[in-house]
Design a protein around this motif. Sequence first.
Motif, PDB file in Angstrom:
ATOM      1  N   ALA A 176       0.824  -1.211   0.000  1.00  0.00           N
ATOM      2  CA  ALA A 176       0.000   0.000   0.000  1.00  0.00           C
ATOM      3  C   ALA A 176       0.857   1.260   0.000  1.00  0.00           C
ATOM      4  O   ALA A 176       0.562   2.220  -0.717  1.00  0.00           O
ATOM      5  N   VAL A 177       1.926   1.264   0.777  1.00  0.00           N
ATOM      6  CA  VAL A 177       2.826   2.426   0.833  1.00  0.00           C
ATOM      7  C   VAL A 177       3.437   2.671  -0.545  1.00  0.00           C
ATOM      8  O   VAL A 177       3.542   3.820  -0.996  1.00  0.00           O
ATOM      9  N   LEU A 178       3.809   1.608  -1.227  1.00  0.00           N
ATOM     10  CA  LEU A 178       4.448   1.741  -2.537  1.00  0.00           C
ATOM     11  C   LEU A 178       3.495   2.262  -3.618  1.00  0.00           C
ATOM     12  O   LEU A 178       3.954   2.660  -4.687  1.00  0.00           O
ATOM     13  N   THR A 179       2.184   2.305  -3.335  1.00  0.00           N
ATOM     14  CA  THR A 179       1.248   2.865  -4.313  1.00  0.00           C
ATOM     15  C   THR A 179       1.239   4.392  -4.288  1.00  0.00           C
ATOM     16  O   THR A 179       0.701   5.005  -5.200  1.00  0.00           O
ATOM     17  N   HIS A 180       1.832   4.988  -3.263  1.00  0.00           N
ATOM     18  CA  HIS A 180       1.869   6.459  -3.205  1.00  0.00           C
ATOM     19  C   HIS A 180       2.760   6.952  -4.345  1.00  0.00           C
ATOM     20  O   HIS A 180       3.878   6.474  -4.527  1.00  0.00           O
ATOM     21  N   PRO A 181       2.300   7.931  -5.115  1.00  0.00           N
ATOM     22  CA  PRO A 181       3.068   8.373  -6.287  1.00  0.00           C
ATOM     23  C   PRO A 181       4.429   8.988  -5.975  1.00  0.00           C
ATOM     24  O   PRO A 181       5.297   9.011  -6.852  1.00  0.00           O
ATOM     25  N   SER A 182       4.655   9.461  -4.771  1.00  0.00           N
ATOM     26  CA  SER A 182       5.947  10.061  -4.430  1.00  0.00           C
ATOM     27  C   SER A 182       6.936   9.062  -3.841  1.00  0.00           C
ATOM     28  O   SER A 182       8.115   9.385  -3.694  1.00  0.00           O
ATOM     29  N   VAL A 183       6.483   7.875  -3.499  1.00  0.00           N
ATOM     30  CA  VAL A 183       7.372   6.886  -2.867  1.00  0.00           C
ATOM     31  C   VAL A 183       8.167   6.155  -3.935  1.00  0.00           C
ATOM     32  O   VAL A 183       7.606   5.510  -4.820  1.00  0.00           O
ATOM     33  N   LEU A 184       9.487   6.256  -3.834  1.00  0.00           N
ATOM     34  CA  LEU A 184      10.374   5.549  -4.758  1.00  0.00           C
ATOM     35  C   LEU A 184      10.660   4.138  -4.273  1.00  0.00           C
ATOM     36  O   LEU A 184      10.750   3.205  -5.059  1.00  0.00           O
ATOM     37  N   ARG A 185      10.830   4.008  -2.948  1.00  0.00           N
ATOM     38  CA  ARG A 185      11.067   2.689  -2.360  1.00  0.00           C
ATOM     39  C   ARG A 185      10.952   2.787  -0.848  1.00  0.00           C
ATOM     40  O   ARG A 185      10.990   3.865  -0.278  1.00  0.00           O
ATOM     41  N   LEU A 186      10.835   1.635  -0.223  1.00  0.00           N
ATOM     42  CA  LEU A 186      10.892   1.545   1.231  1.00  0.00           C
ATOM     43  C   LEU A 186      12.352   1.555   1.656  1.00  0.00           C
ATOM     44  O   LEU A 186      13.245   1.213   0.864  1.00  0.00           O
ATOM     45  N   ASP A 187      12.609   1.924   2.892  1.00  0.00           N
ATOM     46  CA  ASP A 187      13.967   2.022   3.406  1.00  0.00           C
ATOM     47  C   ASP A 187      13.953   1.552   4.858  1.00  0.00           C
ATOM     48  O   ASP A 187      12.931   1.652   5.530  1.00  0.00           O
ATOM     49  N   GLY A 188      15.072   1.062   5.332  1.00  0.00           N
ATOM     50  CA  GLY A 188      15.145   0.608   6.721  1.00  0.00           C
ATOM     51  C   GLY A 188      15.204   1.728   7.736  1.00  0.00           C
ATOM     52  O   GLY A 188      15.144   1.476   8.933  1.00  0.00           O
ATOM     53  N   GLY A 189      15.295   2.968   7.280  1.00  0.00           N
ATOM     54  CA  GLY A 189      15.374   4.081   8.217  1.00  0.00           C
ATOM     55  C   GLY A 189      16.733   4.130   8.890  1.00  0.00           C
ATOM     56  O   GLY A 189      17.673   3.435   8.498  1.00  0.00           O
ATOM     57  N   GLY A 233      -0.475  11.132   3.174  1.00  0.00           N
ATOM     58  CA  GLY A 233      -0.945  10.182   2.164  1.00  0.00           C
ATOM     59  C   GLY A 233      -0.507   8.762   2.475  1.00  0.00           C
ATOM     60  O   GLY A 233      -1.271   7.801   2.306  1.00  0.00           O
ATOM     61  N   ILE A 234       0.729   8.618   2.932  1.00  0.00           N
ATOM     62  CA  ILE A 234       1.235   7.299   3.310  1.00  0.00           C
ATOM     63  C   ILE A 234       0.471   6.779   4.526  1.00  0.00           C
ATOM     64  O   ILE A 234       0.031   5.622   4.556  1.00  0.00           O
ATOM     65  N   ALA A 235       0.303   7.629   5.531  1.00  0.00           N
ATOM     66  CA  ALA A 235      -0.406   7.220   6.745  1.00  0.00           C
ATOM     67  C   ALA A 235      -1.835   6.788   6.426  1.00  0.00           C
ATOM     68  O   ALA A 235      -2.332   5.797   6.980  1.00  0.00           O
ATOM     69  N   ALA A 236      -2.502   7.501   5.530  1.00  0.00           N
ATOM     70  CA  ALA A 236      -3.871   7.130   5.155  1.00  0.00           C
ATOM     71  C   ALA A 236      -3.904   5.752   4.506  1.00  0.00           C
ATOM     72  O   ALA A 236      -4.815   4.952   4.776  1.00  0.00           O
ATOM     73  N   ARG A 237      -2.926   5.444   3.667  1.00  0.00           N
ATOM     74  CA  ARG A 237      -2.861   4.124   3.035  1.00  0.00           C
ATOM     75  C   ARG A 237      -2.647   3.030   4.076  1.00  0.00           C
ATOM     76  O   ARG A 237      -3.244   1.964   4.006  1.00  0.00           O
ATOM     77  N   VAL A 238      -1.768   3.303   5.031  1.00  0.00           N
ATOM     78  CA  VAL A 238      -1.488   2.323   6.089  1.00  0.00           C
ATOM     79  C   VAL A 238      -2.746   2.075   6.915  1.00  0.00           C
ATOM     80  O   VAL A 238      -3.118   0.919   7.185  1.00  0.00           O
ATOM     81  N   ARG A 239      -3.411   3.137   7.303  1.00  0.00           N
ATOM     82  CA  ARG A 239      -4.639   2.988   8.104  1.00  0.00           C
ATOM     83  C   ARG A 239      -5.710   2.227   7.344  1.00  0.00           C
ATOM     84  O   ARG A 239      -6.456   1.442   7.928  1.00  0.00           O
ATOM     85  N   ALA A 240      -5.808   2.438   6.043  1.00  0.00           N
ATOM     86  CA  ALA A 240      -6.803   1.729   5.233  1.00  0.00           C
ATOM     87  C   ALA A 240      -6.536   0.227   5.241  1.00  0.00           C
ATOM     88  O   ALA A 240      -7.469  -0.568   5.355  1.00  0.00           O
ATOM     89  N   VAL A 241      -5.269  -0.157   5.144  1.00  0.00           N
ATOM     90  CA  VAL A 241      -4.919  -1.580   5.166  1.00  0.00           C
ATOM     91  C   VAL A 241      -5.196  -2.181   6.541  1.00  0.00           C
ATOM     92  O   VAL A 241      -5.722  -3.283   6.660  1.00  0.00           O
ATOM     93  N   VAL A 243       0.628   6.655  12.912  1.00  0.00           N
ATOM     94  CA  VAL A 243       1.582   6.202  11.901  1.00  0.00           C
ATOM     95  C   VAL A 243       2.691   7.236  11.815  1.00  0.00           C
ATOM     96  O   VAL A 243       2.442   8.394  11.485  1.00  0.00           O
ATOM     97  N   ASP A 244       3.918   6.831  12.119  1.00  0.00           N
ATOM     98  CA  ASP A 244       5.079   7.705  11.994  1.00  0.00           C
ATOM     99  C   ASP A 244       5.761   7.409  10.667  1.00  0.00           C
ATOM    100  O   ASP A 244       6.100   6.256  10.381  1.00  0.00           O
ATOM    101  N   VAL A 245       5.973   8.446   9.866  1.00  0.00           N
ATOM    102  CA  VAL A 245       6.616   8.287   8.565  1.00  0.00           C
ATOM    103  C   VAL A 245       7.961   8.999   8.600  1.00  0.00           C
ATOM    104  O   VAL A 245       8.042  10.187   8.914  1.00  0.00           O
ATOM    105  N   THR A 246       9.019   8.267   8.271  1.00  0.00           N
ATOM    106  CA  THR A 246      10.363   8.816   8.171  1.00  0.00           C
ATOM    107  C   THR A 246      10.752   8.906   6.702  1.00  0.00           C
ATOM    108  O   THR A 246      10.684   7.908   5.991  1.00  0.00           O
TER     109      THR A 246
END
Length: 103
Positions: free
Chosen positions: A15-28, A69-77, A85-88
């Motif tokens: 779901a996070v990867l569907t956000h148009p600005s997200v290039l990839r996930l990262d370990g932080g 936008g990312i937090a909304a996707r996470v909450r929907a799932v 939801v904390d987004v880094t």
Amino acid sequence: MSDDAGPDPEAVAAAVLTHPSVLRLDGGPFGSIASYLPGARVQGVRLGDPVEIAVVVALGMPFPEIAEGIAARVRAVLGDEARAVDVTVADVGAVGTEVVAGR
């Protein structure tokens, strides 16, 4: 993953990867944001209270807008409108380029 086994970090990652600005996930920071499954590691998603997400994003949209936008996707799932939801934003890149953390 079934409901009785808890939330599915792979579904959250998808779901996070569907956000148009997200290039990839990262370990932080220090690669510490991850979920562990039998034989697999889901980097960039740690389910808990709060849920932690780490991403590399493309320039263009304001970071607070991306994070919401990312937090909304996470909450929907997860099916929990009130869940924290904390987004880094671990790094910033450009669409269509290879992103190297730390550069």
